[in-house]
Design an enzyme around this catalytic site. Sequence first.
Site, PDB file in Angstrom:
ATOM      1  N   GLN A  63       0.821  -1.214   0.000  1.00 12.37           N
ATOM      2  CA  GLN A  63       0.000   0.000   0.000  1.00 12.37           C
ATOM      3  C   GLN A  63       0.853   1.262   0.000  1.00 12.37           C
ATOM      4  O   GLN A  63       0.531   2.244  -0.667  1.00 12.37           O
ATOM      5  CB  GLN A  63      -0.941   0.010   1.203  1.00 12.37           C
ATOM      6  CG  GLN A  63      -1.867   1.209   1.257  1.00 12.37           C
ATOM      7  CD  GLN A  63      -2.817   1.276   0.079  1.00 12.37           C
ATOM      8  OE1 GLN A  63      -3.201   0.254  -0.478  1.00 12.37           O
ATOM      9  NE2 GLN A  63      -3.207   2.472  -0.315  1.00 12.37           N
ATOM     10  N   GLU A  64       1.940   1.236   0.735  1.00 11.51           N
ATOM     11  CA  GLU A  64       2.774   2.422   0.865  1.00 11.51           C
ATOM     12  C   GLU A  64       3.641   2.681  -0.365  1.00 11.51           C
ATOM     13  O   GLU A  64       3.829   3.833  -0.747  1.00 11.51           O
ATOM     14  CB  GLU A  64       3.669   2.311   2.108  1.00 11.51           C
ATOM     15  CG  GLU A  64       2.916   2.352   3.422  1.00 11.51           C
ATOM     16  CD  GLU A  64       2.307   3.700   3.733  1.00 11.51           C
ATOM     17  OE1 GLU A  64       2.713   4.724   3.139  1.00 11.51           O
ATOM     18  OE2 GLU A  64       1.393   3.752   4.581  1.00 11.51           O
ATOM     19  N   SER A  65       4.177   1.618  -0.972  1.00 12.80           N
ATOM     20  CA  SER A  65       5.181   1.838  -2.026  1.00 12.80           C
ATOM     21  C   SER A  65       5.087   0.906  -3.223  1.00 12.80           C
ATOM     22  O   SER A  65       5.898   1.031  -4.143  1.00 12.80           O
ATOM     23  CB  SER A  65       6.576   1.691  -1.429  1.00 12.80           C
ATOM     24  OG  SER A  65       6.805   0.327  -1.082  1.00 12.80           O
ATOM     25  N   TYR A 161      -7.752   3.801   4.331  1.00 14.97           N
ATOM     26  CA  TYR A 161      -6.417   3.197   4.422  1.00 14.97           C
ATOM     27  C   TYR A 161      -6.461   1.955   5.317  1.00 14.97           C
ATOM     28  O   TYR A 161      -5.956   0.896   4.940  1.00 14.97           O
ATOM     29  CB  TYR A 161      -5.432   4.228   4.979  1.00 14.97           C
ATOM     30  CG  TYR A 161      -4.042   3.699   5.234  1.00 14.97           C
ATOM     31  CD1 TYR A 161      -3.087   3.684   4.225  1.00 14.97           C
ATOM     32  CD2 TYR A 161      -3.668   3.216   6.488  1.00 14.97           C
ATOM     33  CE1 TYR A 161      -1.803   3.208   4.454  1.00 14.97           C
ATOM     34  CE2 TYR A 161      -2.391   2.738   6.729  1.00 14.97           C
ATOM     35  CZ  TYR A 161      -1.466   2.738   5.709  1.00 14.97           C
ATOM     36  OH  TYR A 161      -0.198   2.259   5.949  1.00 14.97           O
TER      37      TYR A 161
END
Length: 184
Positions: A63-65, A161
Amino acid sequence: MRRLGVVAAVVILALAGAILYVVEKNPPWFERLRYPLRYTAIVRARARAEGIDPALLAAVIYQESKFHPSARSSSGAIGLMQLTPSTAKGIALRTGGTAFRVSDLTNPEINIRYGTWYLHDLVAKYGSLPLALAAYNAGQGNVDRWRAAGEGIQFPETRAYVSRIEQLQRVYRDAWHAQLYPAT
């Protein structure tokens, strides 16, 4: 004639894939294509060291990168787990590091080590995975204010999120089970 044979083979493979997709909604092979897993050994080792589910860790990284070690956000977060330099420096100091450099955040092993430690710390602080994920996304100050006011997660994007990470955790647990939870 040969070209027609190749086209026919591609069409047959596409139809077979479509049929499998319909018959078995989101089969593991499809999810593995859609949601890659990289740095598996580091993810497993750091998850084990911090008592974190490796599928959760993979979900956060995705999700982040999207597993890109040099990813950078508009807010200044860097690396696989999108840590800000100030957060990472604090983690380095709290975990015995003495020579933190911003460039460390593009190193997969260091970034995952710091991010996993931070996620574990947030779970310990809040006693709740959803609140820990909310703090990871929106910051501890926001979560502390919401809790003090007796409120839930106030930012719609942070609620989304948390929900997305929970969904991705299930996907990674199912699709990459053999890689994340190898038989011992």
